[in-house]
Design an enzyme around this catalytic site. Structure first.
Site, short mmCIF file in Angstrom:
data_model
loop_
_atom_site.label_atom_id
_atom_site.label_comp_id
_atom_site.label_asym_id
_atom_site.label_seq_id
_atom_site.Cartn_x
_atom_site.Cartn_y
_atom_site.Cartn_z
N ASN A 97 18.34 9.43 21.71
CA ASN A 97 18.75 7.96 21.27
C ASN A 97 19.05 7.57 20.12
OD1 ASN A 97 19.43 5.79 21.73
ND2 ASN A 97 16.41 4.88 22.66
N LYS A 136 19.35 4.62 18.91
CA LYS A 136 19.23 3.12 18.35
C LYS A 136 20.18 2.72 17.24
CE LYS A 136 14.14 4.32 19.64
NZ LYS A 136 13.23 4.34 20.43
N HIS A 154 16.48 0.25 28.56
CA HIS A 154 16.13 0.58 27.07
C HIS A 154 14.77 -1.05 26.92
CE1 HIS A 154 14.10 2.26 23.98
NE2 HIS A 154 14.24 3.18 23.83
N GLU A 162 13.63 -1.37 24.12
CA GLU A 162 13.65 -2.57 23.20
C GLU A 162 14.81 -3.25 23.60
OE1 GLU A 162 14.92 0.97 20.51
OE2 GLU A 162 12.70 1.30 20.62
N GLU A 166 9.39 6.02 30.06
CA GLU A 166 9.43 6.19 29.05
C GLU A 166 8.26 4.94 28.55
OE1 GLU A 166 12.45 7.34 25.82
OE2 GLU A 166 12.83 4.87 26.42
N GLY A 186 8.20 5.44 20.02
CA GLY A 186 8.12 5.26 18.01
C GLY A 186 6.93 5.27 17.37
N SER A 222 8.33 9.81 21.34
CA SER A 222 7.63 10.39 20.59
C SER A 222 7.41 11.91 21.43
CB SER A 222 6.50 10.07 20.42
OG SER A 222 5.51 8.66 19.82
P1 PGA Z 1 10.90 7.99 20.37
O1 PGA Z 1 12.04 7.01 20.76
O2 PGA Z 1 11.70 9.42 20.14
O3 PGA Z 1 10.84 7.30 19.02
O4 PGA Z 1 9.60 7.47 20.34
C1 PGA Z 1 12.44 7.18 22.11
C2 PGA Z 1 13.15 6.30 23.06
O5 PGA Z 1 12.80 5.21 23.04
O6 PGA Z 1 14.01 6.47 23.98
#
Ligand code: PGA
Length: 249
Positions: A11, A13, A96, A98, A168, A174, A212
């Site tokens: 992903n 983003k 997601h 976000e 998630e 993140g 992460s």
């Molecule tokens: P990350 O993001 O691996 O940077 O924690 C995962 C995601 O948001 O799908």
């Protein structure tokens, strides 16, 4: 237990222009040439065509990061499933955290988006997960159950196997904080049980962990029989790191 092919998705983003995406794919393909796993790259809308083109004939499939549920209409700034299909896209991330947090994505919209994606021939990668407050209050299962029931309400039981679910935990995205193996196993086991109430196809659904994931922890996470793969954010931006995660699945 049915064999579920391991599934690793990048992903990106809002990272990588089309030119940067092209360089990434060129660097990644030789590193994953021997993989038997499913590898999915989720670039921005504008880099989709480039990634589709560059990865043709390889193990890589391509996903968008969002879509609108209508086929077309007066929805300025939106992109529909048929547009993605025509661009050669195979899958789409939906829900997601976000998008839920910053862009007002609701379970009501997801209840329409998930079946719309399936109807168009796109594989939905449905993201669910709890906030830190919900976890601390012991509400993790309740949140996951509510999201799954609502978001999958319009999915015919016969099509459930075509959905990928990504667990998630929002507090792990993140942040560098990964869920413990036990936390990930428990939540994903709960997700599988919740899906089982919808029929036998639940056994075929790939359930990923995201939050992460990096080369150093990918192997132990994906060695858990409950965890079928990973949705990777930050560590998916580097072809070497992402290839290492693919190899660990
Ligand atoms: P990350 O993001 O691996 O940077 O924690 C995962 C995601 O948001 O799908």
């Amino acid at each position: 237990m049915p064999d579920r092919t391991p599934y690793v998705a990048a992903n990106w983003k809002m990272h990588k222009t089309a030119a940067e995406a092209a360089r990434f794919v060129d660097a990644l393909l030789p590193r994953i040439a021997a993989t038997q796993n499913e590898v999915v790259i989720c670039p921005s809308f504008l880099a989709l065509a480039e990634v589709v083109e560059r990865s043709r004939g390889s193990a890589v499939r391509v996903a968008a990061q969002n879509m609108h549920e209508a086929e077309s209409g007066a929805f300025t700034g939106e992109v529909s499933a048929p547009m993605l299909v025509e661009a050669g896209v195979d899958a789409v991330i939906l829900g997601h955290s976000e998008r839920r947090q910053h862009f007002g994505e609701t379970d009501e919209a997801l209840a329409r988006k998930v079946p719309a994606a399936l109807a168009a021939g796109l594989e939905p990668i449905l993201c669910v997960g709890e906030t830190e407050e919900a976890r601390d209050a012991g509400q993790t299962d309740g949140v996951l159950e509510r999201q799954l029931q609502a978001d999958l309400a319009g999915v015919d039981p016969g099509r459930l196997a075509g959905v990928v679910v990504a667990y998630e935990p929002i507090w792990a995205i993140g942040t560098g904080r990964t869920a413990t193996l036990e936390q990930a196993r428990e939540a994903i086991g709960f997700i599988r049980d919740t899906l089982r109430a919808r029929g036998a196809a639940a056994e075929q659904v790939r359930i990923l962990y995201g939050g992460s994931v990096k080369p150093a922890n990918a192997g132990e996470l994906m060695a858990q029989s409950e965890i079928d793969g990973a949705l990777v954010g930050g560590a998916s931006l580097d072809p070497g790191d992402f290839a290492a995660i693919v190899a660990a699945a």
